[in-house]
Design a protein around this motif. Structure first.
Motif, mmCIF file in Angstrom:
data_model
loop_
_atom_site.group_PDB
_atom_site.id
_atom_site.type_symbol
_atom_site.label_atom_id
_atom_site.label_comp_id
_atom_site.label_asym_id
_atom_site.label_seq_id
_atom_site.Cartn_x
_atom_site.Cartn_y
_atom_site.Cartn_z
ATOM 1 N N THR A 80 0.830 -1.207 0.000
ATOM 2 C CA THR A 80 0.000 0.000 0.000
ATOM 3 C C THR A 80 0.864 1.256 0.000
ATOM 4 O O THR A 80 0.361 2.337 -0.284
ATOM 5 C CB THR A 80 -0.956 0.031 1.210
ATOM 6 N N ASP A 81 2.150 1.111 0.307
ATOM 7 C CA ASP A 81 3.091 2.233 0.282
ATOM 8 C C ASP A 81 4.393 1.749 -0.338
ATOM 9 O O ASP A 81 5.134 0.997 0.300
ATOM 10 C CB ASP A 81 3.325 2.753 1.694
ATOM 11 N N GLY A 107 2.175 -1.365 -6.350
ATOM 12 C CA GLY A 107 1.531 -0.484 -5.391
ATOM 13 C C GLY A 107 0.025 -0.592 -5.545
ATOM 14 O O GLY A 107 -0.487 -0.546 -6.659
ATOM 15 N N VAL A 108 -0.660 -0.752 -4.426
ATOM 16 C CA VAL A 108 -2.118 -0.895 -4.451
ATOM 17 C C VAL A 108 -2.751 0.084 -3.458
ATOM 18 O O VAL A 108 -2.104 0.548 -2.524
ATOM 19 C CB VAL A 108 -2.549 -2.340 -4.119
ATOM 20 N N ALA A 109 -4.023 0.386 -3.671
ATOM 21 C CA ALA A 109 -4.727 1.333 -2.807
ATOM 22 C C ALA A 109 -5.037 0.743 -1.438
ATOM 23 O O ALA A 109 -4.992 1.445 -0.426
ATOM 24 C CB ALA A 109 -6.016 1.796 -3.482
ATOM 25 N N ALA A 110 -5.360 -0.537 -1.390
ATOM 26 C CA ALA A 110 -5.743 -1.165 -0.124
ATOM 27 C C ALA A 110 -5.581 -2.671 -0.238
ATOM 28 O O ALA A 110 -5.562 -3.226 -1.347
ATOM 29 C CB ALA A 110 -7.190 -0.827 0.216
ATOM 30 N N LEU A 111 -5.469 -3.323 0.923
ATOM 31 C CA LEU A 111 -5.358 -4.775 0.999
ATOM 32 C C LEU A 111 -6.324 -5.286 2.072
ATOM 33 O O LEU A 111 -6.768 -4.519 2.937
ATOM 34 C CB LEU A 111 -3.917 -5.187 1.339
ATOM 35 N N GLY A 114 -6.855 -4.357 6.096
ATOM 36 C CA GLY A 114 -6.112 -3.124 6.329
ATOM 37 C C GLY A 114 -4.613 -3.298 6.443
ATOM 38 O O GLY A 114 -3.917 -2.397 6.909
ATOM 39 N N VAL A 116 -0.584 -3.796 5.154
ATOM 40 C CA VAL A 116 0.211 -2.985 4.238
ATOM 41 C C VAL A 116 0.963 -3.817 3.206
ATOM 42 O O VAL A 116 1.553 -3.268 2.279
ATOM 43 C CB VAL A 116 1.188 -2.069 5.004
ATOM 44 N N GLU A 118 0.989 -7.826 0.994
ATOM 45 C CA GLU A 118 0.479 -9.152 0.638
ATOM 46 C C GLU A 118 1.423 -9.718 -0.406
ATOM 47 O O GLU A 118 1.973 -8.979 -1.228
ATOM 48 C CB GLU A 118 -0.939 -9.076 0.072
#
Length: 127
Positions: A80-81, A107-111, A114, A116, A118
Motif C-alpha cells: 500500500t506504500d 503499489g495498491v490502494a488497499a489490501l 487493512g 500494508v 500481501e
C-alpha cells in the motif's frame, strides 16, 4: 488434475480460495497477508513484522507442498506504500538465497484487513 494444498501452520483462507493449488510440477500460492495462523489476527510491529509474517506464512505453505522458499519461481509483492519496498528487499535477503525468484512489486490502494503487504507466489514442486 489439481490438488489443493492446506496447512494449519499458515492462516486459514478468509475467503473462497485455497492456500495453494498444485497442477503438475507447479504450485500456485494464494496471497498471504500478515495474519498469525494461531489467532488469525494481524501481527503487531509495523512493516518489518508484517513482511516477516508474510514470508513465514508463505514458507509454511511451501513446506506443505513439499518445497521451500528457495523453490519459488515467481513472487508478487503488493504494497500500500511503495516507500516500504526497501524494507521488503532487506527482509527478503534474510529468507532467500541466490538465485532469487523472478519478482514484481505492485503499489495498491488497499489490501484485506487493512494490512500494508500481501504476497503470492508460484512454486516449482519438484525442483
Amino acid at each position: 488434475m489439481k490438488t489443493v494444498i492446506h496447512t494449519a501452520a499458515a492462516p486459514a483462507a478468509i475467503g473462497t480460495y485455497s492456500q495453494a493449488v498444485r497442477h503438475g510440477d507447479l504450485v500456485f500460492l494464494s496471497g498471504q497477508i500478515p495474519l498469525d495462523p494461531a489467532t488469525m489476527e494481524v501481527v503487531d510491529g509495523g512493516i518489518a513484522a508484517q513482511v516477516r509474517r508474510v514470508f513465514d506464512n508463505l514458507s509454511a505453505v511451501c513446506e506443505a507442498a513439499g518445497g521451500g522458499l528457495d523453490n519459488i519461481l515467481k513472487l508478487n509483492v503488493f504494497l500500500t506504500d511503495m516507500g516500504d519496498f526497501p524494507v521488503v528487499n532487506e527482509i527478503m535477503g534474510e529468507y532467500f538465497t541466490q538465485p532469487y525468484p523472478a519478482r514484481a512489486a505492485v503499489g495498491v490502494a488497499a489490501l484485506p484487513r487493512g494490512v500494508v503487504v500481501e504476497m503470492e507466489a508460484v512454486l516449482a514442486a519438484n525442483a
